[in-house]
Write an enzyme that holds these catalytic residues in place. Structure first.
Site, mmCIF file in Angstrom:
data_model
loop_
_atom_site.group_PDB
_atom_site.id
_atom_site.type_symbol
_atom_site.label_atom_id
_atom_site.label_comp_id
_atom_site.label_asym_id
_atom_site.label_seq_id
_atom_site.Cartn_x
_atom_site.Cartn_y
_atom_site.Cartn_z
ATOM 1 N N LYS A 171 2.335 -6.060 8.838
ATOM 2 C CA LYS A 171 2.512 -6.815 7.613
ATOM 3 C C LYS A 171 3.977 -7.198 7.463
ATOM 4 C CE LYS A 171 3.117 -4.641 3.646
ATOM 5 N NZ LYS A 171 4.378 -4.002 3.280
ATOM 6 N N LYS A 205 -5.135 5.841 5.650
ATOM 7 C CA LYS A 205 -5.020 7.118 4.924
ATOM 8 C C LYS A 205 -6.405 7.756 4.799
ATOM 9 C CE LYS A 205 -0.968 5.669 2.218
ATOM 10 N NZ LYS A 205 0.107 6.603 2.478
ATOM 11 N N ASP A 258 4.844 -7.208 -1.360
ATOM 12 C CA ASP A 258 5.042 -6.032 -0.502
ATOM 13 C C ASP A 258 3.927 -5.008 -0.684
ATOM 14 O OD1 ASP A 258 6.460 -4.328 1.266
ATOM 15 O OD2 ASP A 258 7.369 -3.270 -0.428
ATOM 16 N N HIS A 263 -1.487 -3.598 0.154
ATOM 17 C CA HIS A 263 -2.088 -2.262 0.021
ATOM 18 C C HIS A 263 -3.035 -2.119 -1.180
ATOM 19 C CE1 HIS A 263 0.817 -1.477 3.015
ATOM 20 N NE2 HIS A 263 1.854 -1.263 2.225
HETATM 21 C C1 BG6 Z 1 5.307 -0.344 2.932
HETATM 22 C C2 BG6 Z 1 6.222 -1.110 2.026
HETATM 23 O O1 BG6 Z 1 4.318 -1.183 3.462
HETATM 24 O O2 BG6 Z 1 4.682 0.711 2.211
HETATM 25 C C3 BG6 Z 1 7.255 -0.190 1.411
HETATM 26 O O3 BG6 Z 1 6.874 -2.155 2.741
HETATM 27 C C4 BG6 Z 1 6.575 0.989 0.742
HETATM 28 O O4 BG6 Z 1 8.077 -0.894 0.481
HETATM 29 C C5 BG6 Z 1 5.583 1.662 1.686
HETATM 30 O O5 BG6 Z 1 7.567 1.910 0.335
HETATM 31 C C6 BG6 Z 1 4.774 2.728 0.980
HETATM 32 O O6 BG6 Z 1 3.997 3.435 1.910
HETATM 33 P P1 BG6 Z 1 3.603 4.955 1.664
HETATM 34 O O7 BG6 Z 1 2.585 5.266 2.706
HETATM 35 O O8 BG6 Z 1 4.869 5.738 1.798
HETATM 36 O O9 BG6 Z 1 3.071 5.029 0.271
#
Ligand code: BG6
Length: 502
Positions: A171, A205, A258, A263
């Site tokens: 991504k 996850k 982002d 997500h």
């Molecule tokens: C990434 C983003 O995809 O996911 C980041 O670019 C973010 O900004 C991160 O901090 C969060 O991932 P996780 O798994 O630590 O919650």
């Protein structure tokens, strides 16, 4: 210099199954090519993740990993092994030592590649394939910035390396509908969709698989999962970290692109989907994409964009920046299961805590049979199912019970299932590890599909075209004050809904 030992066969107890997987076959033999091998993602996640898979006996029986980068950043094989060793030492779960490390390191090599000058990479891939023997699968991982995607895809096409290979694309997948469509067209010119693995590490996850298990394996929950019983849903991913020096990336991206289009929307797809016919990739992704098609376009009036105080003073940030470091929004899914049920989404940097929580708010039953003070005690406290998908995560059912004592008063109680205390956590894989394994198995179920990605950008278009101005919030808070009005008559469950009571 002494030649390193050949990688030992995977230390699996059986040739076809890996520990912790019971029935899943090990991936077929592979040559994995890591673009961006000297970059941050490879150092933090990919090299440590691949080593963890090797230690867990989940890598193919025979494999090689070829690192690549432009010639200006070229490494020798030996330097790449040392680079990987340092990455694993710093970010891995196990130290890079002993026979497991020796075997893993022996399978690493490096070949530089630039547009029009990819000979070292082509030679390195050939050598790796000969070392593996037979006809190993090729898997290309594009751990490079988005500006480099197209040139790497072109290079793979022009050199013939792409033939029969699979590609993992990182991504962000575009920044709007037009750029996502253009990127899909570039990729499809070389790789058909069945060979494309767009990665969203949230889908790796454990809790995402667990949402499927919770919903579809339980008569306890499945009948409740609709507008008859659910009043609202929250998908809440506050982050405690700030932008951590990533001003350049963040200024051009912002939290909505982002975190949300990627997500949070992907999670929403799993929370809201209809039962898939099977858990096969096509069946699962068909249902997820149907949810995206049922989503109403995001209404900017239902969005709060925030920016933490001090962001504009970060090095590399425009002193008048309008980039959001926080976003909260309400989205609606206009289908038979969810019409009228708001989905509240929130994510942001520099917030009070880092959490990953999905809350399902259940409708209140009629409380008339309870005396007035019991009803007052219950006021606004509907039942909830709270899925916390921190690794290793937990699921809580929150409901009302009678407080002990002579009078009938209601109080909240929690029934908690915690992974940590219930299962051996060492079998679990981190998001990236899980997804690398699935890509080697050729299973696209947990990877995003071109039509789904494009639809999400389409849903996002009204907000991208007319974003409301950013509102300031204090670092360490839960975001701008106006987010409370956004979810009325409900409340944000974090930090803890009891704290929100007057
Ligand atoms: C990434 C983003 O995809 O996911 C980041 O670019 C973010 O900004 C991160 O901090 C969060 O991932 P996780 O798994 O630590 O919650």
């Amino acid at each position: 210099m002494a030649q390193p030992a050949q990688p030992a066969p995977a230390p699996s107890p059986s040739p076809t199954t890996g520990p912790g997987t019971d029935t899943e076959p090990l991936p077929a033999d592979h040559v994995i090519v890591l673009f961006g091998a000297t970059g941050d993602l490879a150092r933090r996640k990919l090299l440590p993740g691949l080593f963890h898979l090797a230690r867990a006996g989940l890598m193919p029986g025979r494999y090689r990993i070829v690192g690549t980068a432009p010639a200006a950043e070229s490494l020798t094989d030996e330097e790449f092994r040392e680079h990987a060793r340092q990455a694993v030492a710093e970010f891995g779960r196990a130290q890079p030592e002993g026979p497991a490390w020796e075997a893993f390191a022996a399978g690493l090599s490096f070949g530089a590649a630039d547009t029009g000058a990819a000979q070292p990479l082509v030679a390195a891939v050939r050598t790796a394939e000969e070392a593996v023997g037979g006809s190993p699968h090729r898997l290309f991982h594009l751990a490079v910035p988005p500006v480099a995607f197209a040139s790497v895809i072109d290079l793979l096409g022009a050199t013939g390396l792409a033939r029969d290979g699979r590609v993992i694309v990182e991504k962000p997948f575009g920044t709007d509908l037009a750029s996502a469509r253009a990127l899909n067209a570039t990729i499809h010119a070389v790789f058909d969709e069945s060979r494309v693995f767009r990665i969203d590490h949230f889908l790796g996850k454990e809790a995402v698989d667990n949402i499927l298990a919770l919903r579809f394996a339980n008569g306890l929950f499945e009948p409740l999962w609709n507008r008859e019983h659910i009043s609202h849903v929250q998908i809440d991913v506050p982050e405690h970290i700030d932008i951590q020096g990533r001003a350049h990336f963040f200024e051009g991206t912002g939290t909505f692109r982002d975190m949300v289009v990627t997500h949070l929307f992907q999670l929403l797809g799993f929370v809201a989907m209809e039962p898939p016919v099977t858990l096969e990739a096509d069946a699962l992704r068909d249902e997820q994409v149907k949810v995206f098609h049922s989503m109403r376009a995001v209404d900017p009036a239902h969005v709060v964009r925030g920016q933490y105080a001090g962001y504009r003073a970060e090095p590399g940030v425009d002193p008048e920046s309008d980039t959001e470091t926080f976003v909260a929004l309400r989205v609606e899914i206009d289908n038979w299961r969810w019409a009228g049920v708001p989905f509240h989404l929130r994510s942001g940097k520099a917030l009070a805590e880092g959490r990953h929580v999905v809350t399902i708010g259940l409708r209140e039953p009629v409380l008339r049979m309870f005396p007035l003070d019991a009803r007052e005690a219950a006021d606004g406290r509907g039942n909830e199912i709270v899925i916390d998908f921190a690794d290793p995560g937990s699921i809580t059912a929150r409901f009302l019970v009678k407080e002990p004592g002579p009078s009938m008063r209601l109080a909240e109680a929690d029934m908690v299932f915690a992974y940590r205390t219930s299962f051996a956590a060492e079998n679990s894989l981190e998001g990236y590890e899980h997804l690398l394994l699935e890509a080697m198995r050729g299973n696209q179920a947990l990877f995003t599909r071109s039509d789904g990605v494009e639809r999400l950008w389409e849903v996002a278009t009204p907000l991208l075209d007319a974003p409301p101005p950013v509102e300031p919030y204090a670092p360490g808070s839960w975001g701008p004050d106006s987010i409370d009005a956004l979810v009325e008559p409900y409340r944000w469950y974090l930090p803890d809904r009891r704290d929100h009571e007057p």
